[in-house]
Design an enzyme around this catalytic site. Structure first.
Site, PDB file in Angstrom:
ATOM      1  N   ASP A  14      27.344  43.943  39.266  1.00  0.00           N
ATOM      2  CA  ASP A  14      27.995  43.101  40.259  1.00  0.00           C
ATOM      3  C   ASP A  14      29.338  42.702  39.649  1.00  0.00           C
ATOM      4  O   ASP A  14      29.505  42.736  38.426  1.00  0.00           O
ATOM      5  CB  ASP A  14      27.099  41.881  40.530  1.00  0.00           C
ATOM      6  CG  ASP A  14      27.738  40.889  41.481  1.00  0.00           C
ATOM      7  OD1 ASP A  14      28.348  41.329  42.478  1.00  0.00           O
ATOM      8  OD2 ASP A  14      27.617  39.678  41.237  1.00  0.00           O
ATOM      9  N   ASP A  16      31.824  39.671  40.678  1.00  0.00           N
ATOM     10  CA  ASP A  16      32.086  38.243  40.505  1.00  0.00           C
ATOM     11  C   ASP A  16      30.865  37.534  39.921  1.00  0.00           C
ATOM     12  O   ASP A  16      29.785  37.577  40.487  1.00  0.00           O
ATOM     13  CB  ASP A  16      32.473  37.630  41.857  1.00  0.00           C
ATOM     14  CG  ASP A  16      33.682  38.335  42.458  1.00  0.00           C
ATOM     15  OD1 ASP A  16      34.739  38.352  41.799  1.00  0.00           O
ATOM     16  OD2 ASP A  16      33.573  38.888  43.566  1.00  0.00           O
TER      17      ASP A  16
END
Length: 194
Positions: A14, A16
């Site tokens: 992922d 952020d």
């Protein structure tokens, strides 16, 4: 006896809260801060034979806070920062949609927005990946749910982004507070993990 798959495996990241410090709708290079340990984790994964792929929800595009072009400009810079450290990000996949907050054609209930698995499935098809041998690292339960739906072998939750509840930790195959701790858990043989 299990026959080893000839297909490649990936470390899915992922963005952020995993690669960079979580900031609301981040889209400018000057606001981007890498999280401690991300390059070392990726180095260990790369040495262990994992392709590095980023999978990220970007509802800021749907909400009109920034454009796909601005997002891609930032990602070009991010990939270059990895390359400067000798690391190749194979690809990145993003979802620009949101089912209720999106504007225009971005307002759609799609399968690519995590917890939907489509970004992972698209990556597997594009690069002939064995998802059962792959690892997904996220900072939210929706990341884990996407990994589960796609059949990812190891679903990892890290405490480097969003607040993590005990229930979230239990939903993960592996939990680590930091990326440095995660590197030691996933790649104990890697240099610097002892």
């Amino acid at each position: 006896m299990q026959i080893p798959s000839s297909r490649k495996k990936s470390l899915f990241l992922d963005r952020d809260g995993v690669i960079n410090v979580e900031k609301d709708y981040l889209h400018r290079i000057q606001d981007f801060e890498f999280i401690d340990g991300i390059f070392e984790l990726c180095q260990a994964a790369s040495e262990a034979g994992y392709a590095l792929i980023i999978v990220t929800n970007q509802s800021g595009i749907a909400r009109g806070y920034y454009t796909e072009r601005q997002f891609q400009h930032l990602m070009t810079w991010v990939l270059a920062e990895f390359a400067r450290r000798g690391l190749t990000i194979t690809d990145y996949f993003y979802c620009p949609h949101h089912p209720t907050k999106g504007t225009g054609h971005y307002r759609v209930d799609c399968d690519c927005r995590k917890p939907g698995p489509q970004m992972l499935l698209d990556a597997a098809q594009k690069y002939d990946l064995d998802l059962s041998q792959s690892i997904l690292v996220g900072d939210k339960r929706t990341d884990l749910q996407a990994g589960h739906a796609a059949g990812i072998g190891t679903k990892v939750l890290v405490g480097t982004g969003h607040a993590v509840s005990p229930e979230d930790q239990q939903a993960a195959d592996v939990y680590a507070e930091t990326l440095t701790a995660l590197k030691t858990l996933l790649f104990p043989e890697s240099p610097g993990s002892h």
